[in-house]
Design an enzyme around this catalytic site. Structure first.
Site, mmCIF file in Angstrom:
data_model
loop_
_atom_site.group_PDB
_atom_site.id
_atom_site.type_symbol
_atom_site.label_atom_id
_atom_site.label_comp_id
_atom_site.label_asym_id
_atom_site.label_seq_id
_atom_site.Cartn_x
_atom_site.Cartn_y
_atom_site.Cartn_z
ATOM 1 N N GLY A 101 0.800 -1.221 0.000
ATOM 2 C CA GLY A 101 0.000 0.000 0.000
ATOM 3 C C GLY A 101 0.833 1.270 0.000
ATOM 4 N N VAL A 102 0.429 2.232 0.830
ATOM 5 C CA VAL A 102 1.127 3.513 0.956
ATOM 6 C C VAL A 102 2.583 3.279 1.337
ATOM 7 C CG1 VAL A 102 1.272 5.604 2.377
ATOM 8 C CG2 VAL A 102 -0.937 4.844 1.514
ATOM 9 N N ASP A 103 2.818 2.405 2.293
ATOM 10 C CA ASP A 103 4.172 2.117 2.778
ATOM 11 C C ASP A 103 5.072 1.652 1.633
ATOM 12 O OD1 ASP A 103 6.185 1.805 4.700
ATOM 13 O OD2 ASP A 103 5.433 -0.117 5.415
ATOM 14 N N SER B 77 -4.834 3.525 8.333
ATOM 15 C CA SER B 77 -5.590 2.336 8.755
ATOM 16 C C SER B 77 -6.808 2.013 7.895
ATOM 17 C CB SER B 77 -6.024 2.419 10.232
ATOM 18 O OG SER B 77 -4.913 2.302 11.078
ATOM 19 N N ALA C 212 -5.393 -1.761 4.209
ATOM 20 C CA ALA C 212 -5.184 -3.149 4.620
ATOM 21 C C ALA C 212 -5.539 -3.395 6.087
ATOM 22 C CB ALA C 212 -3.731 -3.545 4.372
#
Length: 173
Positions: free
Chosen positions: A32-34, A122, A125
């Site tokens: 995802g974003v990470d 949050s 995922a």
């Protein structure tokens, strides 16, 4: 007063002082974003995260906390990593989610950042219902005293953007 803006797009492409990363507690990258931030920012971010793990955060970054690193090749000065809670039907973790935003703004103030881009922490995922995530995110940022001039929520996808847009309009009434 902090100006709140919304944008649909890729947070890793934003030009701001600090980009907030919805990290996992390991700080060593993920999906995802990470994953997008680590991929676009390059190995400097991962190296800085490894240094944090080797010093202050051997057990990982606790949920609701925030810490900054270099932004590597991103068009930002810093990445502020925060670990959101996993949503639970039986355990109210709203305060931990709010803490992600407060702590990220605290770190931004310590760094002297004036523009900060946030994802919907949050709400991917980690399963947090988007409407509730938007309420907590926007309400917390609005209630937090900070020197940050602009908080930009960069939201992936039209549906999430629409939910945040409706919640912002509701809170501004």
């Amino acid at each position: 007063m902090t100006r709140i803006t919304l944008r649909q797009g890729d947070i890793a492409s934003e030009s701001v002082d600090a980009i907030v990363n919805a990290a996992n507690s390991s700080l060593l990258g993920g999906g995802g974003v990470d994953g997008a931030i680590h991929r676009k920012g390059g190995p400097q971010i991962l190296d800085a995260c490894r240094d944090l793990r080797a010093s202050h955060y051997g057990g990982g970054l606790p949920t609701g906390q925030a810490v900054a690193t270099t932004a590597g090749r991103l068009d930002a000065r810093w990445v502020i990593h925060t670990v959101g809670p996993v949503w639970s039907r039986s355990d109210d973790r709203s305060e931990l989610l709010a803490s992600c935003y407060r702590e990220s703004l605290r770190v931004a103030d310590e760094l002297g950042a004036r523009t900060v881009a946030f994802p919907a922490v949050s709400a991917g995922a980690y399963g947090w219902p988007t409407g509730d995530a938007a309420r907590i995110a926007l309400g917390t940022v609005r209630a937090t005293e900070t020197a940050v001039e602009e908080v930009r929520f960069v939201l992936f996808g039209a549906e999430v953007f629409g939910v945040f847009e409706a919640e912002l309009a509701k809170q501004e009434r």
